[in-house]
Design a protein around this motif. Structure first.
Motif, PDB file in Angstrom:
ATOM      1  N   CYS A   1     -11.479   2.975  -5.638  1.00  0.00           N
ATOM      2  CA  CYS A   1     -10.452   2.138  -6.266  1.00  0.00           C
ATOM      3  C   CYS A   1     -11.047   1.067  -7.169  1.00  0.00           C
ATOM      4  CB  CYS A   1      -9.598   1.482  -5.199  1.00  0.00           C
ATOM      5  SG  CYS A   1      -8.406   2.624  -4.524  1.00  0.00           S
TER       6      CYS A   1
ATOM      7  N   CYS B   1     -10.337  -1.114  -1.111  1.00  0.00           N
ATOM      8  CA  CYS B   1     -10.639  -0.323   0.077  1.00  0.00           C
ATOM      9  C   CYS B   1     -12.034   0.233  -0.061  1.00  0.00           C
ATOM     10  CB  CYS B   1      -9.607   0.789   0.265  1.00  0.00           C
ATOM     11  SG  CYS B   1      -9.598   2.053  -1.026  1.00  0.00           S
TER      12      CYS B   1
ATOM     13  N   CYS C   1      -2.803   2.212  -4.658  1.00  0.00           N
ATOM     14  CA  CYS C   1      -3.455   2.411  -3.352  1.00  0.00           C
ATOM     15  C   CYS C   1      -2.838   1.442  -2.355  1.00  0.00           C
ATOM     16  CB  CYS C   1      -4.949   2.161  -3.463  1.00  0.00           C
ATOM     17  SG  CYS C   1      -5.837   2.411  -1.915  1.00  0.00           S
TER      18      CYS C   1
ATOM     19  N   CYS D   1      -5.515  -2.889  -0.284  1.00  0.00           N
ATOM     20  CA  CYS D   1      -6.307  -2.620  -1.482  1.00  0.00           C
ATOM     21  C   CYS D   1      -5.552  -3.041  -2.742  1.00  0.00           C
ATOM     22  CB  CYS D   1      -6.634  -1.136  -1.541  1.00  0.00           C
ATOM     23  SG  CYS D   1      -7.594  -0.680  -2.980  1.00  0.00           S
TER      24      CYS D   1
HETATM   25 ZN   LIG Z   1      -7.878   1.535  -2.588  1.00  0.00          ZN
END
Ligand SMILES: [Zn+2]
Length: 214
Positions: A183, A178, A162, A157
């Motif tokens: 995100c 992701c 992340c 990601c």
């Molecule tokens: Zn993410």
């Protein structure tokens, strides 16, 4: 807790039970054996009866369960190391592949052909070993991914902190997040705030906008 299964591969979903891998405060969703059992049940690897049996086993055989839990976390780390390297277009570090091979050999030593409806599949028959089956199934998902062409579609990601891994099955192969809701939107909000802090020059004011009208 409700676990997320967004990776498109069971082994990557297992690795994603850690948030922000490698940071000083990684955020681990598998802090106990009972959380591992819960993850496995949500992943469809254990049924409710097996999950309950495991909870009982945790009371009667705490040593076995602790060993199994450690092995599970070790497998998770190996999966993360191998596939985060691959997502960065690097060769997996040798220790990760050697470690996965060792889990794979153990799993294969117990595997057999099973009839599933009108087909045959490789599987593990011994129902008393549901704990091992969870690890074997995750291991097999990792090995299948590595030995298929799909490994080149493994991504990490682009979220700032992340580290989640996923299989990009988008047609153009350009998936960056992701989860766009989580995100992706966080990144969009961040870019929006940055733009607001540095307004572009030449922005038309309300009064300027009226000039020339009519
Ligand atoms: Zn993410």
């Amino acid at each position: 807790m409700d676990y997320e299964f967004i990776a498109g591969n069971l082994a990557l979903d297992f690795a994603n039970t850690v948030h922000n891998y490698g940071s000083s405060d990684p955020g681990d969703d598998l802090k106990s054996f009972s959380e591992l059992a819960s993850w496995a049940q949500q992943a469809g690897l254990l049924n409710e009866r097996e999950s309950q049996e495991l909870s009982r086993r945790a009371q009667t055989h705490p040593g076995d369960v602790a060993t199994h839990f450690r092995r599970s976390l070790r497998l998770r780390q190996l999966v993360y190391e191998a596939f985060s390297d691959i997502a960065k277009r690097r060769k997996p570090r040798p220790g990760a592949l050697a470690g996965l091979n060792s889990y794979f050999r153990q799993a294969m030593a117990e595997v057999g052909i099973q009839r599933m409806g009108n087909r045959y599949e490789l599987g593990w028959e011994d129902h008393d070993r549901s704990l091992d089956r969870v690890l074997w199934t995750v291991t097999r998902a990792a090995v299948d991914l590595l030995t298929s062409g799909s490994f080149s579609r493994v991504r990490q990601c682009a979220g700032e902190s992340c580290t989640w891994l996923f299989l990009d099955t988008s047609r153009n192969g350009l998936r960056r997040w992701c989860d766009m809701q989580a995100c992706g939107n966080r990144a969009k909000v961040r870019r929006f705030r940055q733009r607001r802090r540095t307004p572009a020059r030449g922005t038309m004011s309300a009064s300027q906008g009226l000039v020339g009208q009519g």
